[in-house]
Design an enzyme around this catalytic site. Structure first.
Site, PDB file in Angstrom:
ATOM      1  N   ASN A 167       0.804  -1.230   0.000  1.00 49.62           N
ATOM      2  CA  ASN A 167       0.000   0.000   0.000  1.00 49.62           C
ATOM      3  C   ASN A 167       0.838   1.281   0.000  1.00 49.62           C
ATOM      4  O   ASN A 167       0.471   2.266  -0.639  1.00 49.62           O
ATOM      5  CB  ASN A 167      -1.004  -0.003   1.158  1.00 49.62           C
TER       6      ASN A 167
ATOM      7  N   CYS B 226      -3.302   1.321   6.504  1.00 46.47           N
ATOM      8  CA  CYS B 226      -3.613   0.541   7.713  1.00 46.47           C
ATOM      9  C   CYS B 226      -4.177   1.424   8.806  1.00 46.47           C
ATOM     10  O   CYS B 226      -4.939   0.963   9.645  1.00 46.47           O
ATOM     11  CB  CYS B 226      -2.358  -0.165   8.202  1.00 46.47           C
TER      12      CYS B 226
ATOM     13  N   GLU C  41       3.853  -5.056  12.238  1.00 49.44           N
ATOM     14  CA  GLU C  41       2.871  -3.974  12.075  1.00 49.44           C
ATOM     15  C   GLU C  41       1.760  -4.558  11.215  1.00 49.44           C
ATOM     16  O   GLU C  41       1.955  -4.813  10.023  1.00 49.44           O
ATOM     17  CB  GLU C  41       3.537  -2.750  11.443  1.00 49.44           C
TER      18      GLU C  41
ATOM     19  N   GLU D 184       8.187   0.566  16.712  1.00 49.87           N
ATOM     20  CA  GLU D 184       9.345   1.088  15.987  1.00 49.87           C
ATOM     21  C   GLU D 184       9.208   2.606  15.898  1.00 49.87           C
ATOM     22  O   GLU D 184       8.123   3.156  16.086  1.00 49.87           O
ATOM     23  CB  GLU D 184       9.439   0.451  14.601  1.00 49.87           C
TER      24      GLU D 184
HETATM   25  P1  NAD Z   1      -0.047  -9.387   3.156  1.00 47.79           P
HETATM   26  O1  NAD Z   1       0.059  -9.841   4.562  1.00 47.79           O
HETATM   27  O2  NAD Z   1      -0.911 -10.147   2.226  1.00 47.79           O
HETATM   28  O3  NAD Z   1       1.399  -9.371   2.467  1.00 47.79           O
HETATM   29  C1  NAD Z   1       2.473  -8.648   3.018  1.00 47.79           C
HETATM   30  C2  NAD Z   1       3.784  -9.291   2.578  1.00 47.79           C
HETATM   31  O4  NAD Z   1       3.887 -10.581   3.152  1.00 47.79           O
HETATM   32  C3  NAD Z   1       3.906  -9.476   1.073  1.00 47.79           C
HETATM   33  O5  NAD Z   1       5.236  -9.194   0.701  1.00 47.79           O
HETATM   34  C4  NAD Z   1       3.605 -10.956   0.894  1.00 47.79           C
HETATM   35  O6  NAD Z   1       4.194 -11.523  -0.249  1.00 47.79           O
HETATM   36  C5  NAD Z   1       4.226 -11.522   2.152  1.00 47.79           C
HETATM   37  N1  NAD Z   1       3.698 -12.816   2.587  1.00 47.79           N
HETATM   38  C6  NAD Z   1       2.448 -13.288   2.441  1.00 47.79           C
HETATM   39  N2  NAD Z   1       2.339 -14.517   3.025  1.00 47.79           N
HETATM   40  C7  NAD Z   1       3.561 -14.805   3.549  1.00 47.79           C
HETATM   41  C8  NAD Z   1       4.089 -15.909   4.265  1.00 47.79           C
HETATM   42  N3  NAD Z   1       3.346 -16.969   4.593  1.00 47.79           N
HETATM   43  N4  NAD Z   1       5.395 -15.872   4.651  1.00 47.79           N
HETATM   44  C9  NAD Z   1       6.162 -14.801   4.353  1.00 47.79           C
HETATM   45  N5  NAD Z   1       5.716 -13.730   3.665  1.00 47.79           N
HETATM   46  C10 NAD Z   1       4.428 -13.720   3.275  1.00 47.79           C
HETATM   47  O7  NAD Z   1      -0.455  -7.858   3.230  1.00 47.79           O
HETATM   48  P2  NAD Z   1      -0.792  -6.887   2.022  1.00 47.79           P
HETATM   49  O8  NAD Z   1      -2.090  -7.334   1.418  1.00 47.79           O
HETATM   50  O9  NAD Z   1       0.410  -6.759   1.170  1.00 47.79           O
HETATM   51  O10 NAD Z   1      -1.011  -5.487   2.774  1.00 47.79           O
HETATM   52  C11 NAD Z   1      -2.214  -5.090   3.348  1.00 47.79           C
HETATM   53  C12 NAD Z   1      -2.236  -5.407   4.830  1.00 47.79           C
HETATM   54  O11 NAD Z   1      -1.120  -4.796   5.466  1.00 47.79           O
HETATM   55  C13 NAD Z   1      -3.456  -4.838   5.548  1.00 47.79           C
HETATM   56  O12 NAD Z   1      -3.913  -5.789   6.477  1.00 47.79           O
HETATM   57  C14 NAD Z   1      -2.910  -3.620   6.288  1.00 47.79           C
HETATM   58  O13 NAD Z   1      -3.630  -3.235   7.424  1.00 47.79           O
HETATM   59  C15 NAD Z   1      -1.544  -4.100   6.641  1.00 47.79           C
HETATM   60  N6  NAD Z   1      -0.641  -2.968   6.907  1.00 47.79           N
HETATM   61  C16 NAD Z   1      -0.302  -2.678   8.196  1.00 47.79           C
HETATM   62  C17 NAD Z   1       0.520  -1.576   8.472  1.00 47.79           C
HETATM   63  C18 NAD Z   1       0.897  -1.192   9.888  1.00 47.79           C
HETATM   64  O14 NAD Z   1       1.727  -0.318  10.036  1.00 47.79           O
HETATM   65  N7  NAD Z   1       0.310  -1.784  10.894  1.00 47.79           N
HETATM   66  C19 NAD Z   1       0.997  -0.808   7.425  1.00 47.79           C
HETATM   67  C20 NAD Z   1       0.620  -1.130   6.111  1.00 47.79           C
HETATM   68  C21 NAD Z   1      -0.199  -2.220   5.863  1.00 47.79           C
HETATM   69  O1  6OD Z   2       4.045   6.378   9.001  1.00 47.74           O
HETATM   70  C1  6OD Z   2       4.569   5.300   9.263  1.00 47.74           C
HETATM   71  O2  6OD Z   2       5.704   5.199   9.755  1.00 47.74           O
HETATM   72  C2  6OD Z   2       3.826   4.073   9.009  1.00 47.74           C
HETATM   73  N1  6OD Z   2       4.416   2.921   9.383  1.00 47.74           N
HETATM   74  C3  6OD Z   2       2.633   4.134   8.401  1.00 47.74           C
HETATM   75  C4  6OD Z   2       1.830   3.013   8.121  1.00 47.74           C
HETATM   76  C5  6OD Z   2       0.772   3.139   7.287  1.00 47.74           C
HETATM   77  C6  6OD Z   2      -0.061   2.031   6.971  1.00 47.74           C
HETATM   78  O3  6OD Z   2      -0.598   1.855   5.882  1.00 47.74           O
END
Ligand code: NAD
Ligand code: 6OD
Length: 487
Positions: free
Chosen positions: A156, A289, A255, A468
């Protein structure tokens, strides 16, 4: 734009002319825009070995000041190639150029500057210890890098989130192997060119491409040469990675997902609240997120708020990223759109009132194969409905009225997640009171996504493990070693 070929970046060389590749499609029109190498066990192993060798070489002996200089040079390198990063990020994600220009790429550079500053100012803990002979001892703790850190990233905010982890990892003297999302392979790859151009020693920054299970992600997290795993992505994926990390065991920093609440009190600055919630719900096509998918509005202003938010949503024009009139881009892929649309249907089944949106907008023929979706607002759902409880990760929110402060605190906290909350009020005492009661890693008052990179960032409950940011990153990216000197 011509079809790009993206290889892995291992030991400061691009590799990946092997038989395994996958296609990356544009979210804007569905065209194939890149052919990407997919790492197998061998490539992942080569990357981890390159990282280990870097730790044993020049990089492992570099003092903190020199590491900070290199980080600053990386930031400058990103800025020098700003337009290349911008083009690559926009091509992979389809997000409006204006958004990537103001958020993604500048934050990519800022992350390196911030952690270069942080690491230079880190103090040591020291104690004078009494001993039976009266001479005493001096105890102090040094910080050593964890070693080889696996960095697994989502799609994202690709450059922002990759550098948010790579910068502190390198600042602390680790070597990294990055696995970008299969949806957004470009900017992490381009970063390899910058790393090399500023003289980062070989093997300190490596990139392997591929998917999760049965591919690069799983191979990397299972690799015994990896000392720690930092991951941003879905909670469910975090669970799978934690199982892989149990072998070793290896430290994790997670995260994860969110289902964040926005709380609007009747005494707020209404224009600011509508603007803020609209951004929190629809920016980056709702794929943030920290975004707000649950909005609670104090009853006296409920109807006016919903009407104003509807106008904002309807004012977001979908279109090409480079078009200055574009207010909203597509979702990342047609697959992700299928998921989001399944919630749009579920909302109807669960009895929602659709205030606006609810489907796919009409787009010109040349964009018809893109992952377009309408920003959507619902009201009238029970808190138990899937649409209100589960993370959708699209441009949508459910808005519900409330009558009392205790009631809204209970509603906001009634979720398995705990990433973020945003509160809108002019009452300072209430702002402090309600903010302190939010079960979330970050709470904004009269703001959203306002970041200071020195603050602890992370999620509570199912939204993450660890914090972090600033010196808090040191807890994950270093290991303290106590040294006791008998005087
Ligand atoms: P995802 O979990 O599907 O994938 C993230 C990464 O993990 C990708 O590189 C994917 O290839 C890899 N991956 C998937 N399965 C794996 C496994 N079994 N072992 C190792 N790697 C694996 O997430 P997404 O769809 O790419 O992103 C959206 C999600 O990320 C949403 O749930 C969002 O809330 C979350 N997110 C959280 C934060 C935060 O700061 N908390 C920030 C951004 C996105
Ligand atoms: O601003 C940041 O450092 C951070 N980790 C943002 C996360 C955004 C989620 O989509």
């Amino acid at each position: 734009m011509s079809l790009r070929t993206l290889g892995h970046f291992i030991d400061n060389r691009f590799v990946g002319d092997g038989p395994r590749t996958f296609e990356k499609r544009s979210p804007v029109d569905g065209r194939v825009i890149a052919r990407v190498a997919e790492a197998g066990v061998e490539e992942v192993d080569a990357a981890v070995r390159a990282a280990r060798a870097a730790l044993q070489g020049e990089w492992g002996r570099l003092d903190v000041g020199k590491r900070a200089d290199l980080l600053n040079a990386v930031a400058d390198g990103i800025n020098r190639r700003f337009d290349d990063f911008l083009e690559a990020e926009v091509a992979d994600t389809g997000k409006p150029v204006s958004l990537a220009r103001h958020l993604d790429i500048p934050r990519g550079a800022a992350n390196f500057k911030a952690f270069a500053d942080t690491v230079k100012g880190v103090a040591m803990e020291a104690f004078q210890t009494a001993t039976p002979d009266g001479q005493g001892a001096l105890n102090y703790a040094i910080r050593a890098p964890k070693g080889v850190v696996a960095v697994i990233c989502p799609w994202n905010l690709p450059l922002l989130l990759t550098t948010w982890k790579v910068a502190p990892a390198l600042a602390c003297g680790n070597a990294v192997v990055v696995k970008p999302s299969e949806e957004t392979p470009s900017t992490a790859t381009l970063l390899g060119e910058v790393m090399d151009s500023v003289g980062l020693p070989k093997g300190v920054y490596n990139v392997v491409h591929g998917f999760g299970p049965g591919s690069a992600g799983e191979y990397l997290t299972r690799h015994p040469g990896v000392n720690a795993i930092t991951f941003t992505g879905e909670t469910r994926t975090g669970t799978a990675i934690m199982k892989a990390a149990a072998d070793g065991p290896r430290a994790v920093s997670f995260e994860l997902g969110g289902k964040n609440a926005g709380i609007v009190f009747a005494d707020c600055d209404m224009d600011a609240a509508v603007e803020g919630i609209a951004r929190a719900a629809f920016a980056n096509c709702g794929q943030v997120c920290l975004g707000t998918e649950r909005v609670y509005v104090e009853r006296p202003v409920f109807a006016a708020f919903v009407e104003a938010l509807k106008r904002k949503a309807e004012g977001l024009r979908p279109g090409r990223p480079e078009d200055a009139q574009t207010g909203i881009g597509p979702l990342i892929s047609r697959e992700h759109r299928d998921k989001v649309l399944s919630y749009y249907r579920k909302a109807v089944e669960e009895g929602a009132t659709i205030v606006t949106g609810g489907g796919v907008p009409d787009m010109p023929a040349e964009l018809a194969d893109g992952a377009w979706i309408a920003p959507t607002i619902w009201t009238g759902l029970p808190e138990t409905s899937a649409v209100v409880r589960e993370e959708i990760f699209g441009p949508c929110c459910h808005v519900r009225p409330f009558d009392a402060e205790d009631e809204v605190v209970r509603l906001a906290n009634d979720t398995p997640y705990g990433l973020a909350a945003t509160i809108w009020t002019r009452d300072l005492a209430r702002a402090h009171r309600v903010a302190a009661r939010m079960e979330a890693g970050i709470v904004w008052v009269n703001a959203w996504f306002l970041r200071d990179l020195r603050t602890p960032f992370g999620g509570s409950k199912a939204s993450g493990i660890g914090r972090e940011g600033g010196v808090h990153s040191l807890e994950f990216y270093t290991e303290q070693r106590n040294i006791c000197i008998k005087l």
